[in-house]
Scaffold this motif. Structure first.
Motif, short mmCIF file in Angstrom:
data_model
loop_
_atom_site.label_atom_id
_atom_site.label_comp_id
_atom_site.label_asym_id
_atom_site.label_seq_id
_atom_site.Cartn_x
_atom_site.Cartn_y
_atom_site.Cartn_z
N ILE A 1 0.84 -1.21 0.00
CA ILE A 1 0.00 0.00 0.00
C ILE A 1 0.87 1.25 0.00
O ILE A 1 0.65 2.19 -0.77
CB ILE A 1 -0.97 -0.02 1.20
CG1 ILE A 1 -1.97 -1.15 1.04
CG2 ILE A 1 -1.68 1.33 1.32
CD1 ILE A 1 -2.93 -1.28 2.22
N LEU A 2 1.88 1.26 0.88
CA LEU A 2 2.79 2.42 0.92
C LEU A 2 3.57 2.55 -0.39
O LEU A 2 3.79 3.67 -0.90
CB LEU A 2 3.74 2.29 2.10
CG LEU A 2 3.12 2.44 3.49
CD1 LEU A 2 4.19 2.29 4.57
CD2 LEU A 2 2.42 3.79 3.62
N GLY A 3 4.00 1.41 -0.93
CA GLY A 3 4.71 1.46 -2.21
C GLY A 3 3.84 2.00 -3.33
O GLY A 3 4.29 2.78 -4.17
N SER A 4 2.57 1.59 -3.34
CA SER A 4 1.66 2.07 -4.37
C SER A 4 1.41 3.57 -4.24
O SER A 4 1.37 4.29 -5.24
CB SER A 4 0.34 1.30 -4.28
OG SER A 4 -0.59 1.81 -5.21
N ILE A 5 1.26 4.03 -3.01
CA ILE A 5 1.04 5.48 -2.79
C ILE A 5 2.26 6.29 -3.23
O ILE A 5 2.15 7.34 -3.88
CB ILE A 5 0.69 5.74 -1.32
CG1 ILE A 5 -0.66 5.11 -0.98
CG2 ILE A 5 0.68 7.24 -1.03
CD1 ILE A 5 -1.03 5.20 0.49
N ALA A 6 3.45 5.79 -2.89
CA ALA A 6 4.68 6.52 -3.26
C ALA A 6 4.84 6.61 -4.78
O ALA A 6 5.18 7.67 -5.33
CB ALA A 6 5.88 5.83 -2.64
N ILE A 7 4.57 5.50 -5.46
CA ILE A 7 4.69 5.52 -6.92
C ILE A 7 3.65 6.43 -7.54
O ILE A 7 3.93 7.18 -8.49
CB ILE A 7 4.56 4.09 -7.47
CG1 ILE A 7 5.72 3.22 -6.97
CG2 ILE A 7 4.53 4.10 -8.99
CD1 ILE A 7 5.60 1.76 -7.35
N ALA A 8 2.42 6.40 -7.01
CA ALA A 8 1.36 7.25 -7.55
C ALA A 8 1.67 8.73 -7.33
O ALA A 8 1.46 9.56 -8.24
CB ALA A 8 0.03 6.88 -6.92
N VAL A 9 2.19 9.08 -6.16
CA VAL A 9 2.53 10.49 -5.89
C VAL A 9 3.64 10.96 -6.82
O VAL A 9 3.60 12.08 -7.37
CB VAL A 9 2.93 10.66 -4.42
CG1 VAL A 9 3.54 12.04 -4.18
CG2 VAL A 9 1.72 10.46 -3.51
N HIS A 10 4.63 10.09 -7.03
CA HIS A 10 5.72 10.45 -7.93
C HIS A 10 5.22 10.63 -9.37
O HIS A 10 5.64 11.56 -10.08
CB HIS A 10 6.81 9.38 -7.87
CG HIS A 10 8.03 9.72 -8.68
ND1 HIS A 10 8.21 9.26 -9.96
CD2 HIS A 10 9.11 10.50 -8.39
CE1 HIS A 10 9.36 9.72 -10.43
NE2 HIS A 10 9.93 10.48 -9.50
N ALA A 11 4.30 9.76 -9.80
CA ALA A 11 3.75 9.88 -11.15
C ALA A 11 2.93 11.16 -11.30
O ALA A 11 3.04 11.86 -12.32
CB ALA A 11 2.89 8.66 -11.47
N LEU A 12 2.11 11.48 -10.31
CA LEU A 12 1.33 12.71 -10.38
C LEU A 12 2.22 13.95 -10.37
O LEU A 12 1.92 14.95 -11.03
CB LEU A 12 0.34 12.76 -9.21
CG LEU A 12 -0.82 11.75 -9.26
CD1 LEU A 12 -1.65 11.82 -7.99
CD2 LEU A 12 -1.69 12.00 -10.49
N TRP A 13 3.33 13.88 -9.62
CA TRP A 13 4.27 15.00 -9.58
C TRP A 13 4.89 15.23 -10.96
O TRP A 13 5.05 16.37 -11.40
CB TRP A 13 5.35 14.72 -8.54
CG TRP A 13 6.27 15.89 -8.31
CD1 TRP A 13 7.50 16.10 -8.87
CD2 TRP A 13 6.03 17.00 -7.44
NE1 TRP A 13 8.04 17.27 -8.42
CE2 TRP A 13 7.16 17.84 -7.53
CE3 TRP A 13 4.98 17.34 -6.60
CZ2 TRP A 13 7.27 19.02 -6.81
CZ3 TRP A 13 5.09 18.52 -5.88
CH2 TRP A 13 6.22 19.35 -5.99
N ARG A 14 5.20 14.15 -11.64
CA ARG A 14 5.76 14.27 -12.98
C ARG A 14 4.74 14.81 -13.98
O ARG A 14 5.06 15.61 -14.86
CB ARG A 14 6.30 12.92 -13.47
CG ARG A 14 7.49 12.41 -12.70
CD ARG A 14 7.95 11.06 -13.23
NE ARG A 14 8.37 11.14 -14.63
CZ ARG A 14 8.76 10.08 -15.34
NH1 ARG A 14 8.76 8.86 -14.79
NH2 ARG A 14 9.14 10.24 -16.60
#
Length: 227
Positions: free
Chosen positions: A62-75
């Protein structure tokens, strides 16, 4: 259309009192969003892994998915806030989400513009700009994922042409032809002023031109001579 209502507002960076105007405002081509969108999809796949983890460790995916999603949205937001602007005086790039960065280059310093269009770019109509400027350390060198690169390149060339930096130049000076050389023997002889007095005693206003002796007709002969 601005994503999430975000816009860098490039017009506030114009030199309005000097008459600077926007010729073209270039946003990133949608091809720049492909990798961030794939990363966002990958975050959903990581979230599905929670069913394969023990109950005590389900929070890891769950934490890994959130981190990847935040990074993708930031990009994705970074692509949205990245603008390349062509004005009648310069070209500049505005990018950044929280802190904004501006890189500018006057039109007078642009020496060459290279347009690199990869194979995929030829299919989807995008390319990358590479600027060569007169400055050694330049803050604006490469602009990636520019839509319709040929049209944008011609726009920059028109701005350079209209600014008078190319094609005008200093007018050529006429070539001075050397003076023709003349034969001094062909010039008419001039009598001195003291020899040009007329029978009336008046001083002539201009000298009398006399042909040289070899051009003068022979003196008349008297028929009675020799008789």
């Amino acid at each position: 259309m601005a994503l999430f209502g975000l816009d860098p507002h490039v017009e506030r960076h114009l030199i309005a009192d000097e008459g600077e105007m926007i010729v073209d405002e270039v946003t990133k081509h949608w091809a720049a969003l492909v990798l961030p969108v794939l990363e966002l999809c990958a975050s959903l796949l990581v979230l599905l892994l929670t069913g394969f983890f023990p109950k005590d460790w389900y929070w890891i995916p769950i934490l890994g998915s959130i981190a990847i999603a935040v990074h993708a949205l930031w990009r994705i937001l970074g692509v949205q806030m990245d603008r390349f602007v062509i004005t009648n005086m310069r070209v500049f790039r505005v990018h950044g989400i929280l802190s904004q960065h501006i890189a500018t280059m006057p039109i007078a310093r642009i020496l060459d513009i290279s347009v690199h269009v990869p194979i995929i770019g030829r299919i989807f109509h995008y390319g990358h700009f590479i600027f060569e400027s007169a400055a050694q350390d330049q803050g604006l060198r490469e602009i990636r994922y520019v839509g319709s690169p040929d049209q944008r390149g011609l726009t920059i060339q028109r701005v350079i042409q209209r600014s008078g930096l190319r094609g005008g130049g200093r007018p050529l000076e006429p070539v001075r032809q050397p003076a023709p050389q003349t034969n001094p023997f062909d010039q008419p002889m001039r009598r001195p002023v003291w020899q040009t007095a007329t029978t009336t005693g008046e001083q002539p206003t201009r000298p009398i031109e006399v042909d040289p002796w070899w051009r003068q007709p022979p003196p008349p002969t008297d028929e009675n001579d020799g008789t």
